[in-house]
Design a protein around this motif. Structure first.
Motif, PDB file in Angstrom:
ATOM      1  N   VAL A  13       7.278 -10.269  20.802  1.00 31.94           N
ATOM      2  CA  VAL A  13       6.481 -10.152  19.633  1.00 31.94           C
ATOM      3  C   VAL A  13       8.019 -11.401  19.122  1.00 31.94           C
ATOM      4  N   LEU A  14       6.895 -12.807  19.746  1.00 27.18           N
ATOM      5  CA  LEU A  14       7.862 -13.383  19.172  1.00 27.18           C
ATOM      6  C   LEU A  14       6.764 -14.256  17.794  1.00 27.18           C
ATOM      7  N   SER A  15       7.545 -13.749  16.626  1.00 25.84           N
ATOM      8  CA  SER A  15       6.594 -13.618  15.030  1.00 25.84           C
ATOM      9  C   SER A  15       6.772 -15.593  15.022  1.00 25.84           C
ATOM     10  N   LEU A  16       7.298 -16.490  15.278  1.00 27.66           N
ATOM     11  CA  LEU A  16       7.418 -17.714  14.889  1.00 27.66           C
ATOM     12  C   LEU A  16       7.561 -18.033  13.650  1.00 27.66           C
ATOM     13  N   LEU A  17       8.540 -17.885  12.285  1.00 29.07           N
ATOM     14  CA  LEU A  17       8.301 -18.093  11.106  1.00 29.07           C
ATOM     15  C   LEU A  17       7.146 -17.147  10.508  1.00 29.07           C
ATOM     16  N   ILE A  18       6.423 -16.226  10.953  1.00 24.56           N
ATOM     17  CA  ILE A  18       5.391 -15.624  10.467  1.00 24.56           C
ATOM     18  C   ILE A  18       6.149 -13.872  11.004  1.00 24.56           C
ATOM     19  N   ASP A 204      -2.804  -4.870  26.102  1.00 27.29           N
ATOM     20  CA  ASP A 204      -2.293  -3.660  26.069  1.00 27.29           C
ATOM     21  C   ASP A 204      -3.931  -2.838  25.525  1.00 27.29           C
ATOM     22  N   GLY A 205      -3.316  -2.002  25.657  1.00 23.63           N
ATOM     23  CA  GLY A 205      -4.950  -0.997  25.223  1.00 23.63           C
ATOM     24  C   GLY A 205      -5.392  -1.261  24.387  1.00 23.63           C
ATOM     25  N   GLN A 206      -4.896  -1.796  22.701  1.00 22.89           N
ATOM     26  CA  GLN A 206      -5.655  -1.756  21.813  1.00 22.89           C
ATOM     27  C   GLN A 206      -5.918  -3.072  21.575  1.00 22.89           C
ATOM     28  N   GLY A 207      -5.655  -3.641  22.993  1.00 25.56           N
ATOM     29  CA  GLY A 207      -6.319  -4.814  22.475  1.00 25.56           C
ATOM     30  C   GLY A 207      -5.716  -6.190  20.984  1.00 25.56           C
ATOM     31  N   HIS A 208      -3.937  -5.867  20.909  1.00 20.94           N
ATOM     32  CA  HIS A 208      -3.474  -6.229  19.899  1.00 20.94           C
ATOM     33  C   HIS A 208      -2.785  -7.571  20.045  1.00 20.94           C
ATOM     34  N   TYR A 209      -2.407  -7.313  21.486  1.00 21.89           N
ATOM     35  CA  TYR A 209      -2.246  -8.655  21.874  1.00 21.89           C
ATOM     36  C   TYR A 209      -2.580  -9.196  23.012  1.00 21.89           C
ATOM     37  N   VAL A 241      -1.994 -15.200  16.948  1.00 23.49           N
ATOM     38  CA  VAL A 241      -3.367 -15.504  15.964  1.00 23.49           C
ATOM     39  C   VAL A 241      -3.965 -14.420  15.371  1.00 23.49           C
ATOM     40  N   ASP A 242      -5.012 -14.336  14.678  1.00 23.05           N
ATOM     41  CA  ASP A 242      -5.124 -13.200  14.532  1.00 23.05           C
ATOM     42  C   ASP A 242      -6.023 -11.821  15.726  1.00 23.05           C
ATOM     43  N   ASP A 243      -5.538 -10.489  15.941  1.00 28.98           N
ATOM     44  CA  ASP A 243      -6.146  -9.563  16.006  1.00 28.98           C
ATOM     45  C   ASP A 243      -7.600  -9.126  16.409  1.00 28.98           C
ATOM     46  N   ALA A 244      -7.945  -8.263  16.949  1.00 27.21           N
ATOM     47  CA  ALA A 244     -10.053  -7.841  15.882  1.00 27.21           C
ATOM     48  C   ALA A 244      -9.433  -7.059  14.712  1.00 27.21           C
ATOM     49  N   TYR A 251      -0.787 -14.596  20.914  1.00 25.62           N
ATOM     50  CA  TYR A 251      -2.034 -15.176  22.164  1.00 25.62           C
ATOM     51  C   TYR A 251      -1.333 -14.882  23.297  1.00 25.62           C
ATOM     52  N   GLY A 252      -1.681 -14.368  24.471  1.00 22.53           N
ATOM     53  CA  GLY A 252      -1.360 -14.028  25.819  1.00 22.53           C
ATOM     54  C   GLY A 252       1.037 -13.509  25.788  1.00 22.53           C
TER      55      GLY A 252
END
Length: 520
Positions: A13-18, A204-209, A241-244, A251-252
């Motif tokens: 979880v690299l949030s990069l200022l977000i 991951d299973g939910q496609g979050h990443y 990026v934004d997930d579904a 991303y990745g």
């Protein structure tokens, strides 16, 4: 938290200022079958007619689901038995179900009273213990120093030192925050586990990443290298990026390869805390790792992982090429030392006389060539990036089609013992006490929560014990296979004189926030 739909998925979880997304993905099953068999174990497939009530049998898989009811739904899994655990059949049930009811006689991973009733698949019961050969290599991950090291196992004598074949930086579970119910939810657990399988470009299973690459994807849609712009920090924003569901994510995040481990569960396993790569390209080197340790990065957001151990992509690709399923992983929290002494002489022009056993590796890394192809994407055991293997097998390499990236990786094979420096930020990767289990004041030296030492040049321990969970107020959590919870396997123990780096204690002018790299 014992049900599949509530499992925490650790990730980079690299949030990069977000602001980090509050959403946590749901971990997938280790495999689609009821058990994960190692290279030395498989389904025995005994018929119920050949089984006997009251008979004792051995588990033939590395991770066999134990259920609390006669059902193969995901919600009733209460643990996973390991290879050669012993059970006794209590009831054969009927022929319509593949399950049998059992009592646990001996297990390294599951307590006998975890549920009032216990059920397992009959297909992974063996009348005899299985012979399992130790893998050539084993891994020791020191959570305190954020270092991953791989050793070639010495088998010449019972007490010989092991040989370091790789040392690299890693990111561990972040300590500065948790959940509302568990302030230590994102910390990496200690203990002994094994690699169960490798997945290439995992999601991951939910496609979050999202996958780093998905089969059939246009290669031009992968974000560019972090090191291509004027600022690594700004360039890394391309990987946000934004997930579904419209949530901000990475991303990745699992990188090129992910090693799933067993036992995996949060009951007697490692809390689904895998070993995997990260965002970025091979040419980025350790940039994605270094970004997590920047002072300003930690001021605005928390870039650590949620429990998994994360390596740069070239490093994880190299591990994928040499570590087979069944490889042992030991996660520790230890002070580091060396058996041999490194001598530094000179005042203005210092000269280093390296450790004798590793002198040939001093400042001379081994060069590994890699060719990352699209072949095997999303597959268990997907094609490795080892260039020699690809060339030897005459696997087609076509630019613009299946070739993603090729290059070299300098494999560090010289052991460096990290000092314990309480004056450095915990998030810097240089403190030697990532979770700040000690106060850091010299007056409290006798109250240290560290016990013993890890000799990085031998891959062995002197008088080591995991830090106590109670004394560290829940910071340290130990689980996994039973042989490394309250003791150390004999092949990892040693004694005698060694050469630990000098401890650097806190000074009066340090403020606590800088020391910790955030708030605990």
């Amino acid at each position: 938290m014992t049900k599949i739909n509530t499992r925490r998925l650790c990730s980079a979880v690299l949030s990069l200022l977000i602001a980090s997304s509050p959403m946590l993905g749901v971990a997938q099953e280790i495999t689609s079958s009821d058990a994960n068999a190692s290279v030395n174990a498989a389904a025995v497939g005994l018929s119920k007619a050949s089984l006997q009530v009251g008979g004792r049998y051995f588990i033939s898989a590395d991770a066999l689901n134990v259920r609390s009811s006669n059902s193969t739904t995901a919600s009733n899994i209460v643990g996973k038995l390991s290879i050669n655990d012993e059970v006794e059949i209590y009831d054969l049930l009927n022929e319509a179900t593949p399950l049998v009811q059992i009592k646990i006689i001996k297990s390294a991973t599951v307590k006998a009273d975890v549920s009032a009733e216990l059920f397992v698949s009959k297909d992974y019961l063996s009348a005899k213990q299985l012979q399992t050969a130790a893998s050539k290599y084993f891994v020791i991950q020191n959570i305190a120093t954020e270092k991953t090291r791989v050793y070639e196992r010495c088998t010449e004598t019972p007490s010989c030192p092991h040989k370091l074949v790789m040392e690299t930086e890693m990111v561990v579970g972040r300590p500065e925050e948790g959940t509302k119910t568990d302030p230590h939810a994102f910390k990496t657990w200690l203990g002994h586990a094994r690699i169960s399988e490798w997945i290439k470009f995992y999601q991951d299973g939910q496609g979050h990443y999202p996958h780093w690459y998905k089969a059939g994807q246009d290669l031009k849609t992968i974000p560019g290298p972090i090191t291509d712009g004027m600022s690594k920090l700004i360039s890394s924003r391309k990987w946000m990026v934004d997930d579904a569901q419209g949530n901000s994510t990475i991303y990745g995040a699992f990188g090129w390869y992910a090693a799933k481990i067993t036992p995996a569960d949060e009951i007697n396993g490692m809390n689904y805390q895998w070993l995997h790569g990260t965002m970025g390209w091979g040419k980025d080197g350790a940039a994605a790792i270094e970004l997590t340790r920047g002072f300003f990065m930690n001021m605005f957001s928390n870039p650590g992982s949620a429990g998994c151990t994360r390596l740069e992509n070239r490093a994880i690709a190299y591990l994928r090429s040499i570590l087979t399923p069944g490889t042992d992983i030991y996660r520790v929290y230890a002070r580091e030392s060396t058996r041999e002494a490194e001598v530094i002489t000179g005042i203005f022009k210092k000269k280093t006389t390296p450790l004798p056993r590793y002198a040939h590796n001093f400042e001379k890394p081994m060069v590994w060539n890699y060719i990352l192809l699209t072949d095997g994407a999303q597959r268990s055991g997907g094609l490795s990036a080892d260039a020699k293997n690809i060339i030897d097998k005459a696997i087609p390499v076509i630019a613009g089609q299946n070739l993603i990236e090729q290059g070299t990786y300098d494999v560090d094979q010289y052991p460096n013992a990290n000092e314990l420096n309480y004056g450095r930020s915990a998030a810097s990767g240089n403190s030697g006490d990532r979770y700040r289990i000690d106060s850091g004041w010299e007056k409290d030296a006798a109250k240290t929560n560290f016990t013993g030492y890890f000799l990085v040049d031998e891959g062995r321990f002197i008088d080591y014990k995991h830090p106590d969970r109670t004394r560290t107020k829940g910071v340290i959590r130990v689980s996994g296979l039973a042989d490394f919870r309250d003791s150390v396997p004999e092949f990892l123990t040693t004694s005698g004189k060694h050469n630990p780096p000098k401890i650097v204690y806190r000074t009066e002018n340090e403020n606590d926030t800088t020391r910790r790299g955030g708030n605990n």
